[in-house]
Motif scaffolding. Sequence first.
Motif: not given
Length: 783
Positions: A661-666, A685, A715, A779-780
């Motif tokens: 996932c792009e957001n590490e909180r997902d 995730g 990550n 990704r960046w």
Amino acid sequence: MKGLRAERIAQRVETSGNAPQARFGHTVTAISKTKVILFGGAIGDTGKYSITGDTFCFDIASRVWSRIDKVTGLAPSARAAHASCAVEGLQLVIYGGATGGGSLASDDLYLLDLRKGDNEGSWMIVPVVGSTPGRRYGHSLVFTKPHLLAFGGNTGNESVSDVWSLNVEKSPFSWNKIEITSEMPKPRVYHSACLCTTGSAMGMMVIFGGRTNDQSALNDTWGLRRHRDGRWDWVRAPYKNSGEQAFARYQHTSLFIDSKMLVLGGRTNQVGEVVPVEAYDTESSEWQKFPSIQRFRHSSWTLDSEVYIHGGFENETPNIPTDSIVKLDTSKLLGRVEPVPRNVPEPRMNLDQNRPIPRVPRAANKTPEIRLASNVLVSMGGEQNEDTGEQVHKVPINCLQEEGKRMGVKPLPPSMTKSQTVAESISGLFIDILFRTHDWNNLPELKFVKTTSDPSRMQIKKDSILSLIQECEDIMKQEPNVIRMRAPVKIFGSLNGQYIDLLRAFENYGEPSERLGDGDIESFDYLFLGDYIDRGSKSIETICLLMALKVKYPDQIILLRGHHEDQQINVHYGLAQECRTRLDEDPSETNSVFTCLNKMFEYMPLCAIIEDKIICLHGGISQNLRTIEDFEVISKPITINHMPQTPEQQALMDLLWADPCENERDNGFKPHTARSIFGNIFKFGVDRVQKFLSDNKLGCLVRSHECVMEGFERNIPAEMITLFTATDYCGKYKNAGAILFVKKNLEIVPKIIYPLNGSAASWLENEESLRLRPATPPRWKPR
């Protein structure tokens, strides 16, 4: 000695340094051109002695002894009358022996690795399954690639004549007793055995002499040979003149100088009898006799035409061992004008290399903690540095993005030196061509030629490519889905047909070859994470070089499957068109290079695990694969169903296509709509990564599949690294490329290459390809 005047034919070698005590029953093993390793033996006189387990190194060039005192791992117990042989440069194995008081050493096979540097080494017990030769002493150990052979000796109850083989190219490692129905040598102990490397007996283990169960000395010579169909048999050496046979003896040594076996020292049935140096010519079947060098229970080794003898007992003092070394020049002894160089490749044994290994307890071999290095090694082409030839230096990871801006983009040096002799095998042919000197803007192309009249085309026929594919497929059919590896390892991410970037990584950070200075295949295994083809314009060069390396070094080059190693993908994104235009073939034909490559891809392994701690794969994890065992049970050949109907089909899609996932909180698993609108590709995730690693007792996941701007991205907080080796992806993003070095202590060191300026980069600009699937954004964000 009757009829032969004893002369002094050897000279004493003066040594310095920390020399070992006088001893007998030890081994001295040559591990390189100038270094030998002494292990074990007994110290003291025959009435009162103690057995040792110390290890010393002798440098032949400087004549200096040093004690190897910086040793890790579980070392063998003190022992004498054991056996030793070299299995690779700077490596040797020890087996068996006596420990004193009537006891015998264990039946473990020990490996000593001395590649760390001077006076440093590490011991390990080679993991084997099944039966072993058992405890014994006075036996022999010889390595004739790929077989480690143990013969004879005494089991504590009797002398034996059995032969055991350990095939180092077949894992898990196991000892196998060789069943021979033909005539065999008598049981014996304290015999000698050596490998013939030239002439009609090339590849044979040749044994001589020894002592029988009734204490009688022997003088027979036998050769053990292996037939192409896998059968082994013994051959009794013929004697041209039956009246000129060798002296019966035991506790001697023997070694080969070209096609002649020299027998040195030993004892006979008559106490104190002087025995000559004798040579058996395997070509003429004749024995020759020379003045005596009287030693027994000694060790010997050879360097070109010179023979060295260390330790043991001398005739003058038969109860007190010596610590002296004497040297014999066989070029004079055998009447040769000058030494004949022996062009024999060093035996290689990948005991701690890239191969599946059985699960063994690691209580005495604790795996260190995985950590990412704080610095990155950066290589940037430009003006050649006078000392190094390249600008390679360390940069803190947190400053890497600014480093790329500061350095700018400069052209690489116009060429690199890659001179190799064309090997006889098909893999050697490709390696020679693809590793030759290159101009980045004028690289050669592999083209199918029906004749050799066009000098502008590389002289490779389509049949040669097909043969290479078949050799590679045959190897991969035998590989499991999960490859278990030992560190150190170099890891490469997606290459996408960027042959230039592959060569640049080899040039800057070492190549998988045995060439002095550039090659490091004896120190590293190589792991590639898939996507060797498509997008770039040199898919054929890239995959052919990797296949050739795989065939030459099957246990040290590991090629995992990526999502482009799939006919449903590469028929659209470059490989099919490249085969059509450059090989003049119809990709749909059953015997086309395109079809045969895709058939081979179906046998590629899916993941690799380094030191039971780092899992490496192309895409990502799956909710349908919970354990490593789930990976292992998938049967080959493996076809990919892009509209999965079963959990296994979905799991294969995830292994090759899933992204974090792009957001590490997902958390959890979510449809990856950026890659597919059909719900067949997922994102995972951080929590899923952490659970998978925890459930399988792993510490880190290394994957590829996505372009990342610095070539690698870690990550956080998940222990996961995304690795991408191709630079300037699709000619759009100016990203760097990277490879990872996994050191023995499991420190992971990224090494960076920056994109080239100019036309050397060779990404396809195929409108159909871009319409069907535009280049996936990194990704960046671009710098």
